[in-house]
Scaffold this active site. Structure first.
Site, PDB file in Angstrom:
ATOM      1  CE  LYS A  22      -1.701   1.464   4.129  1.00 64.16           C
ATOM      2  NZ  LYS A  22      -1.326   2.848   4.463  1.00 64.16           N
ATOM      3  CG  ASN A  23       2.543   2.617   3.507  1.00 58.50           C
ATOM      4  OD1 ASN A  23       1.365   2.944   3.361  1.00 58.50           O
ATOM      5  ND2 ASN A  23       3.064   2.364   4.701  1.00 58.50           N
ATOM      6  CB  CYS A 117      -2.904   5.657  11.843  1.00 62.86           C
ATOM      7  SG  CYS A 117      -3.629   4.251  11.012  1.00 62.86           S
ATOM      8  NE  ARG A 122       1.544   9.802  10.617  1.00 63.29           N
ATOM      9  CZ  ARG A 122       1.021   8.760   9.966  1.00 63.29           C
ATOM     10  NH1 ARG A 122      -0.210   8.391  10.190  1.00 63.29           N
ATOM     11  NH2 ARG A 122       1.749   8.094   9.092  1.00 63.29           N
ATOM     12  CG  ASP A 305       3.854   0.984   9.647  1.00 60.75           C
ATOM     13  OD1 ASP A 305       3.676   1.874  10.497  1.00 60.75           O
ATOM     14  OD2 ASP A 305       3.728   1.191   8.425  1.00 60.75           O
ATOM     15  NE  ARG A 398      -6.641   4.270   6.743  1.00 59.46           N
ATOM     16  CZ  ARG A 398      -5.838   5.134   7.326  1.00 59.46           C
ATOM     17  NH1 ARG A 398      -6.091   5.510   8.550  1.00 59.46           N
ATOM     18  NH2 ARG A 398      -4.796   5.613   6.710  1.00 59.46           N
TER      19      ARG A 398
END
Ligand code: UD1
Length: 431
Positions: A22-23, A117, A122, A305, A398
């Site tokens: 995903k990232n 999240c 951030r 993560d 997600r």
């Protein structure tokens, strides 16, 4: 509201196919809109953040065709608007990649301040610092980050903080700037390398991705390509730790073992057997984990993560373990839920979890606080004695494709339940 109903106690056993990262996909989509030519992208994960990003692209005139579940066609030749502010984009982190992409292509962009999240404040100061160094004027106004310039010029940028997002964003902009950009103190994550490889396959000139220093010689334009995204390192790591926590035997397939080295090292340290082949890794756990210490760090260190997943394993280890979170300020929100399942964990100073191992978890009703914390709580519930009901699973959706059905494929007793009646039915069915 959808929930997971889980009956714990089954060791997870079998093979699981890992989806695309995903990232990596999120910035690659933004990068794909930097050329007017058609781009095909393969191995995209079918998860909610991906849909949000693609919808945002459609809303500004990018042609997006989902050719199949994991393959998409993107054409950014008719973009009519460089303001990206859909409601969905406020909730995901990856939307800020439109800033770098459109600053490069159109010399201007306006993007809603990013969400993602809730794991601490951030900042995006390093992104903005990079854009300014390339000659852009950047302001934050009415909830939008607005960046524009007449001419984007290569520059020498030293990042004050190792940031995945800032490294990628500045790399995107610099790809279409005039002259040479050197970014120092870069993030080295596999997805940073994947974005650089994608851009190079479109005609960019980027060297050094995966090291501390990235050199980008700006090019005038990019062309179309057909590109396959790397496997998701964190999804793979999550299933590897699921094997450790449930005393199972799981093979993750379609992975790049090199990207998983820090995860593999910790699994060996806590007493699992790990076998690596070209594109798969088998994790076998026959006994309770051993205690250890871990500190999250930028790649190649242990990923933030994966912090909740290793904590869930260490809470069942004999002895005391310490987990230190050094990337985000507020990443232990899932611990309260884990304590309700029987864990003995104290969080000190917001960044250190002191874990005294217990023999078992007991099932409970729990709420998911964020994406990775949620996946970790599901793993705990799969190892727990008795039933659990897990709420707020939208966070997990997600970032994990088919999470419940992949777990079922490994023998887990888990079902998506829409109502309390469904939960009761599940309980009757599995006994
Ligand atoms: C990305 C990942 C996220 C992962 C994180 C670290 C996406 C969509 N998300 O997030 O899953 O946990 O990398 O591997 O790819 N920081 C600043 N100023 C900045 C940028 C970052 O202070 O301009 C700080 C952040 O607050 C954080 C740290 O640097 O404390 C690392 O953040 P960063 O690597 O940028 O994470 P994200 O790109 O947001």
């Amino acid at each position: 509201m959808e929930q997971y109903a889980i009956k714990g106690g089954n060791p997870l056993v079998g093979d699981v196919e890992i989806a695309g990262a995903k990232n990596a996909a999120l910035p690659i989509f933004a990068a794909a809109a930097m050329t007017d030519e058609t781009v095909y992208i393969d191995n995209i994960p079918d998860v909610r953040d991906i849909d949000v990003m693609l919808d945002a692209m459609r809303s500004i005139g990018v042609v997006v065709k989902r050719i199949s579940r994991h393959r998409v066609m993107i054409n950014g030749g008719n973009i009519h608007n460089v303001t990206v502010e859909s409601d969905g984009c406020k909730k995901i982190r990856g939307s800020y990649y439109f800033l770098g992409a459109f600053l490069g292509k159109y010399k201007g962009a306006e993007v809603v301040l990013p969400g993602g999240c809730d794991i601490g404040s951030r900042g995006i100061d390093q992104h903005l610092k990079g854009f300014r160094a390339l000659g852009a004027e950047v302001i934050i106004e009415h909830g939008l980050v607005k960046a524009r310039t007449k001419c984007l010029r290569g520059s020498h940028i030293y990042m004050d903080k190792v940031s995945v997002g800032a490294t990628i964003n500045v790399m995107l902009a610099a790809t279409l700037a005039e002259g040479m950009t050197i970014i120092e103190n870069c993030a080295k994550e596999p997805h940073v390398v994947d974005v650089a490889s994608f851009l190079n396959s479109c005609g960019a000139n980027i060297k050094g991705a995966g090291t501390d220093v990235i050199r980008i010689r700006g090019v005038a334009r990019l062309h179309g390509t057909d590109y396959t995204i790397i496997p998701d390192q964190i999804e793979a790591g999550t299933f590897m730790f699921a094997a450790a926590v449930t005393k199972g035997d799981v093979t993750v397939k379609n992975v790049i073992p090199k990207h998983l080295e820090s995860i593999t090292a910790k699994l060996l340290e806590i007493g699992c057997e790990v076998e690596e082949a070209d594109d798969c890794i088998r994790v076998v756990a026959t006994k309770a984990p051993m205690h250890t210490q871990v500190r999250t760090l930028p790649y190649p260190g242990f990923p933030t993560d994966m912090q909740p997943q290793i904590t869930v394993a260490l809470a069942l280890a004999g002895g005391t373990s310490i987990v230190t979170e050094s990337i985000f300020e507020n990443r232990f929100r899932y611990v309260d839920e884990l304590v309700r399942m029987g864990a003995d964990i104290k969080v000190e100073g917001g960044d250190t979890a002191i874990i005294t191992g217990v023999e078992k978890y007991t099932g409970a009703s729990i709420s998911v606080p964020d994406l990775r914390g949620g996946a970790a709580l599901v793993i705990a519930a799969l190892a727990a004695e008795g039933f659990s009901v897990v709420d707020d699973i939208k966070y997990i959706e997600r970032g994990y494709e088919d999470f419940p059905s992949k777990l079922q494929g490994l023998g887990a007793q888990i079902e998506v339940a829409e109502t309390d009646k469904d939960v009761q039915k599940f309980k009757l069915k599995v006994g």
